[in-house]
Design a protein around this motif. Structure first.
Motif, short mmCIF file in Angstrom:
data_model
loop_
_atom_site.label_atom_id
_atom_site.label_comp_id
_atom_site.label_asym_id
_atom_site.label_seq_id
_atom_site.Cartn_x
_atom_site.Cartn_y
_atom_site.Cartn_z
N ASP A 89 -81.73 13.64 -13.48
CA ASP A 89 -81.41 14.36 -12.26
C ASP A 89 -82.47 15.41 -11.99
O ASP A 89 -83.13 15.91 -12.90
CB ASP A 89 -80.04 15.05 -12.40
N LYS A 90 -82.61 15.79 -10.74
CA LYS A 90 -83.66 16.76 -10.36
C LYS A 90 -83.46 18.12 -11.03
O LYS A 90 -84.42 18.86 -11.23
CB LYS A 90 -83.71 16.92 -8.85
N ASP A 91 -82.20 18.45 -11.38
CA ASP A 91 -81.93 19.75 -12.01
C ASP A 91 -81.90 19.66 -13.53
O ASP A 91 -81.46 20.58 -14.20
CB ASP A 91 -80.62 20.32 -11.49
N PHE A 92 -82.39 18.56 -14.09
CA PHE A 92 -82.38 18.38 -15.54
C PHE A 92 -83.11 19.51 -16.26
O PHE A 92 -82.65 20.01 -17.29
CB PHE A 92 -83.01 17.03 -15.90
N SER A 93 -84.25 19.94 -15.72
CA SER A 93 -85.06 20.96 -16.39
C SER A 93 -84.41 22.34 -16.38
O SER A 93 -84.86 23.23 -17.11
CB SER A 93 -86.44 21.05 -15.73
N GLU A 94 -83.34 22.51 -15.60
CA GLU A 94 -82.66 23.81 -15.56
C GLU A 94 -81.97 24.13 -16.90
O GLU A 94 -81.63 25.28 -17.16
CB GLU A 94 -81.63 23.84 -14.43
N SER A 95 -81.77 23.10 -17.72
CA SER A 95 -81.16 23.31 -19.04
C SER A 95 -82.18 23.83 -20.05
O SER A 95 -81.82 24.12 -21.19
CB SER A 95 -80.55 22.00 -19.54
N PHE A 96 -83.44 23.94 -19.62
CA PHE A 96 -84.50 24.35 -20.53
C PHE A 96 -85.19 25.62 -20.00
O PHE A 96 -85.40 25.76 -18.79
CB PHE A 96 -85.54 23.24 -20.70
N HIS A 97 -85.54 26.51 -20.89
CA HIS A 97 -86.29 27.72 -20.54
C HIS A 97 -87.64 27.68 -21.24
O HIS A 97 -87.70 27.63 -22.47
CB HIS A 97 -85.51 28.98 -20.97
N ASN A 98 -88.70 27.62 -20.44
CA ASN A 98 -90.05 27.44 -20.99
C ASN A 98 -90.13 26.18 -21.85
O ASN A 98 -90.81 26.15 -22.88
CB ASN A 98 -90.48 28.66 -21.81
N GLY A 99 -89.39 25.16 -21.40
CA GLY A 99 -89.44 23.87 -22.08
C GLY A 99 -88.52 23.73 -23.27
O GLY A 99 -88.47 22.67 -23.89
N ILE A 100 -87.78 24.79 -23.61
CA ILE A 100 -86.90 24.76 -24.79
C ILE A 100 -85.46 24.99 -24.36
O ILE A 100 -85.17 25.92 -23.59
CB ILE A 100 -87.31 25.83 -25.81
N ALA A 101 -84.55 24.16 -24.85
CA ALA A 101 -83.14 24.30 -24.49
C ALA A 101 -82.46 25.30 -25.41
O ALA A 101 -82.71 25.31 -26.62
CB ALA A 101 -82.43 22.94 -24.60
N ALA A 102 -81.62 26.16 -24.82
CA ALA A 102 -80.85 27.11 -25.64
C ALA A 102 -79.94 26.37 -26.60
O ALA A 102 -79.78 26.75 -27.76
CB ALA A 102 -80.04 28.03 -24.73
#
Length: 220
Positions: A103-116
């Motif tokens: 999904d287009k918002d997939f990267s929102e789960s990651f901050h600077n490429g790293i997932a919390a």
């Protein structure tokens, strides 16, 4: 002197249409059910590290991802019917990477490429379209220069389950289309006054089915 071809009998034409839509409905429902009830799922991190083949089913958690690196638009006569969003996911050991569709918002789960917290994903490996491979050439080359192994020949489809469900919905719509077509034909044969109503129902269901079919086909 050439004979004029007689137009096909409307009842015969409708019968052929109903047979085609019924067969398409069966295929959509069966393939959709098979797709969402798949077994033998492999670890996505293991596949990214050891290599995958088209058709492999996967499941697992990912913790590293890029922002959207490519967005492909599908159109018919300049009318958008679907968008595809591609990302790069890094394996847990940081040595391997893979192209994924999500999904287009997939990267929102990651901050600077790293997932919390690790993001759980599942889906199926598919062959990458040559246009997508061409667009990703520079990105994959850069990753290899950085010592990260990556291939763009196949991609991990994180949204495949959704489109298997849409296939089932499409199959149900085609079944309704077949039934409404049969009802319309019977009303025509019996001279019923509800022909216009049944024809309207048939047309609406057919149009909705065609739009959904185009969307599903462009994303499959």
């Amino acid at each position: 002197m050439r004979r004029k071809r007689k137009p096909m009998d409307p009842a015969k034409a409708m019968a052929i249409t109903c047979i085609i839509t019924a067969l398409a409905a069966v295929w959509c429902v069966v393939s959709g059910i098979i797709g969402i009830t798949f077994k033998d799922k492999q670890s996505i991190n293991k596949l990214i590290s050891t290599g995958c083949e088209e058709g492999d089913f996967f499941e697992g958690d990912v913790s590293y991802s890029s922002d959207c690196i490519l967005r492909m638009k599908h159109t018919i006569n300049f009318i958008p019917i679907a968008y595809e969003n591609y990302f790069i996911v890094i394996s847990s050991d940081g040595k391997n990477a893979a192209v994924v569709r999500a999904d287009k918002d997939f990267s929102e789960s990651f901050h600077n490429g790293i997932a919390a917290e690790p993001v759980h994903v599942k889906g199926r490996v598919k062959e990458t379209d040559y246009k997508v491979q061409r667009e990703l050439t520079d990105i994959t080359a850069q990753l290899r220069q950085e010592g990260i192994s990556v291939s763009s020949e196949n991609y991990y489809d994180f949204i495949s389950t959704r489109y298997y469900v849409l296939r089932i919905i499409l199959g149900i719509l085609l079944i309704l289309c077949t039934v409404s077509g049969i009802v319309m034909s019977k009303n025509q044969m019996n001279g019923s006054g509800s022909v216009r109503t049944s024809a309207g129902v048939f047309t609406i269901i057919l149009c909705v089915s065609c739009v959904l079919m185009l969307h599903v086909m462009s994303m499959s």
